[in-house]
Design a protein around this motif. Structure first.
Motif, PDB file in Angstrom:
ATOM      1  N   LEU A 113       0.749  -1.055   0.097  1.00 48.81           N
ATOM      2  CA  LEU A 113      -0.018   0.033  -0.353  1.00 48.81           C
ATOM      3  C   LEU A 113       0.706   0.968  -0.332  1.00 48.81           C
ATOM      4  N   PRO A 114       0.676   2.384  -0.500  1.00 49.71           N
ATOM      5  CA  PRO A 114      -1.094   2.647  -1.055  1.00 49.71           C
ATOM      6  C   PRO A 114      -0.881   1.653  -2.628  1.00 49.71           C
ATOM      7  N   LYS A 115      -0.356   1.418  -2.959  1.00 47.66           N
ATOM      8  CA  LYS A 115      -0.681   0.205  -4.368  1.00 47.66           C
ATOM      9  C   LYS A 115      -1.767  -0.041  -3.782  1.00 47.66           C
ATOM     10  N   TYR A 116      -2.930  -0.412  -5.227  1.00 45.18           N
ATOM     11  CA  TYR A 116      -3.606  -1.738  -5.214  1.00 45.18           C
ATOM     12  C   TYR A 116      -4.812  -1.840  -4.161  1.00 45.18           C
ATOM     13  N   PRO A 117      -5.394  -0.691  -3.533  1.00 42.13           N
ATOM     14  CA  PRO A 117      -6.340  -1.772  -1.976  1.00 42.13           C
ATOM     15  C   PRO A 117      -7.247  -2.698  -2.701  1.00 42.13           C
ATOM     16  N   GLY A 118      -8.219  -3.097  -2.498  1.00 42.78           N
ATOM     17  CA  GLY A 118      -8.500  -3.894  -3.028  1.00 42.78           C
ATOM     18  C   GLY A 118      -8.457  -5.323  -3.245  1.00 42.78           C
ATOM     19  N   LEU A 119      -9.321  -6.327  -4.383  1.00 46.39           N
ATOM     20  CA  LEU A 119      -9.198  -7.260  -4.585  1.00 46.39           C
ATOM     21  C   LEU A 119      -7.890  -7.197  -5.782  1.00 46.39           C
ATOM     22  N   HIS A 120      -7.647  -9.015  -5.853  1.00 45.90           N
ATOM     23  CA  HIS A 120      -6.744  -8.930  -6.572  1.00 45.90           C
ATOM     24  C   HIS A 120      -5.550  -8.683  -7.087  1.00 45.90           C
ATOM     25  N   THR A 121      -4.451  -8.277  -5.976  1.00 47.72           N
ATOM     26  CA  THR A 121      -3.628  -7.051  -5.818  1.00 47.72           C
ATOM     27  C   THR A 121      -2.278  -7.812  -6.856  1.00 47.72           C
ATOM     28  N   HIS A 122      -2.033  -9.184  -6.328  1.00 50.37           N
ATOM     29  CA  HIS A 122      -1.155 -10.021  -6.769  1.00 50.37           C
ATOM     30  C   HIS A 122      -1.245  -9.943  -8.657  1.00 50.37           C
ATOM     31  N   GLN A 123      -1.587  -9.773  -9.194  1.00 50.66           N
ATOM     32  CA  GLN A 123      -2.767 -10.095 -10.737  1.00 50.66           C
ATOM     33  C   GLN A 123      -2.137  -7.926 -11.362  1.00 50.66           C
ATOM     34  N   ARG A 124      -2.843  -7.488 -10.513  1.00 47.32           N
ATOM     35  CA  ARG A 124      -2.832  -6.213 -10.906  1.00 47.32           C
ATOM     36  C   ARG A 124      -1.023  -5.836 -10.628  1.00 47.32           C
ATOM     37  N   ALA A 125      -0.243  -6.117  -9.719  1.00 51.37           N
ATOM     38  CA  ALA A 125       0.709  -6.324  -9.411  1.00 51.37           C
ATOM     39  C   ALA A 125       1.708  -6.766 -10.326  1.00 51.37           C
ATOM     40  N   LEU A 126       1.870  -7.966 -11.401  1.00 50.95           N
ATOM     41  CA  LEU A 126       2.226  -8.606 -12.496  1.00 50.95           C
ATOM     42  C   LEU A 126       1.336  -7.728 -14.085  1.00 50.95           C
ATOM     43  N   ASP A 127       0.385  -7.027 -14.311  1.00 52.91           N
ATOM     44  CA  ASP A 127      -0.095  -6.365 -15.186  1.00 52.91           C
ATOM     45  C   ASP A 127       0.761  -5.081 -15.048  1.00 52.91           C
ATOM     46  N   ALA A 128       0.997  -4.861 -13.914  1.00 51.32           N
ATOM     47  CA  ALA A 128       1.416  -3.757 -14.094  1.00 51.32           C
ATOM     48  C   ALA A 128       2.936  -3.603 -14.478  1.00 51.32           C
ATOM     49  N   GLY A 129       3.656  -4.434 -14.463  1.00 51.28           N
ATOM     50  CA  GLY A 129       5.362  -5.209 -14.581  1.00 51.28           C
ATOM     51  C   GLY A 129       6.051  -4.844 -13.527  1.00 51.28           C
ATOM     52  N   ASP A 130       5.518  -5.119 -12.103  1.00 50.66           N
ATOM     53  CA  ASP A 130       6.305  -4.725 -10.866  1.00 50.66           C
ATOM     54  C   ASP A 130       7.287  -5.688 -10.835  1.00 50.66           C
ATOM     55  N   ALA A 131       8.223  -4.282 -10.530  1.00 52.69           N
ATOM     56  CA  ALA A 131       9.361  -5.641  -9.720  1.00 52.69           C
ATOM     57  C   ALA A 131       9.670  -5.986  -8.606  1.00 52.69           C
ATOM     58  N   GLN A 132       8.796  -5.543  -7.348  1.00 53.86           N
ATOM     59  CA  GLN A 132       8.318  -6.238  -6.642  1.00 53.86           C
ATOM     60  C   GLN A 132       7.533  -6.069  -6.054  1.00 53.86           C
ATOM     61  N   ALA A 133       6.377  -6.786  -5.029  1.00 54.90           N
ATOM     62  CA  ALA A 133       5.149  -6.557  -4.370  1.00 54.90           C
ATOM     63  C   ALA A 133       5.287  -7.389  -2.865  1.00 54.90           C
TER      64      ALA A 133
END
Length: 199
Positions: A113-133
């Motif tokens: 947080l504050p990235k990806y509040p709510g649901l489907h957080t892991h898929q959203r991190a992958l879709d964004a191309g994040d290097a870290q979750a």
């Protein structure tokens, strides 16, 4: 001794880590595990650890969140908790409920947080191309997943990760982070704790 109630919706793996940490560390007492699902597997696990349990089926209240919360509040208030921990509790709480525990309700959320509040957080991190979750423990406020951050654990995103593989590695860090943050919170330390998780 600080009294802690925990709200769950499913298997309760984070709840179990909190209960075990409290029993082992002696820094707080788990006084209740409550769920919005009568069949939540975590209820039996809590009972096996000697913790009182309660369940109120949210589905029987339709869209009336206030009525559901009024029913859920009864066993919570009867347990007289000093701190309320959400551990995989999948219902959004109303501002009126949150206000009753303001400054003493924690939640663990599977994103940085504050990235990806709510649901489907892991898929959203992958879709964004994040290097870290990772995951965050925060104080609960009326705004969803927006309260002050008390701790975070960082997990690298690996080539070929799926939402499932990433979630599994993040969960390992959740189990490490939440008990440490709760111990510090009970002691009055709200300085954000940062953990670096390994792959």
């Amino acid at each position: 001794m600080t009294r802690v109630a925990i709200l769950i919706s499913g298997g309760g793996s984070n709840m179990l880590r909190l209960v075990q940490a409290m029993h082992d560390g002696g820094f707080a007492t788990p006084v209740l595990v409550a769920s919005n699902d009568l069949q939540a597997a975590g209820l039996a696990k809590a009972a096996a650890h000697g913790v009182a349990t309660a369940a109120v089926d949210h589905r029987s209240f339709g869209r009336d969140r206030a009525a559901f919360e009024a029913q859920l509040l009864q066993p919570i208030l009867a347990a007289k908790p000093d701190v309320l921990c959400l551990a995989g509790f999948m219902r959004v709480l109303t501002p009126d409920f949150v206000r009753q525990f303001e400054g003493r309700m924690l939640n663990i959320h599977p994103s940085l947080l504050p990235k990806y509040p709510g649901l489907h957080t892991h898929q959203r991190a992958l879709d964004a191309g994040d290097a870290q979750a990772g995951c965050s423990v925060h104080e609960v406020t009326a705004e969803l997943d927006a309260g002050p951050i008390l701790g975070q654990a960082v997990v690298p995103v690996l080539p070929g990760d799926t939402a499932e593989t990433l979630a599994a590695r993040v969960l390992i860090q959740e189990h490490l982070l939440y008990p440490q943050v709760l111990r510090r919170f009970v002691a009055g330390d709200r300085t954000p704790l940062m953990l670096e998780g390994s792959a």
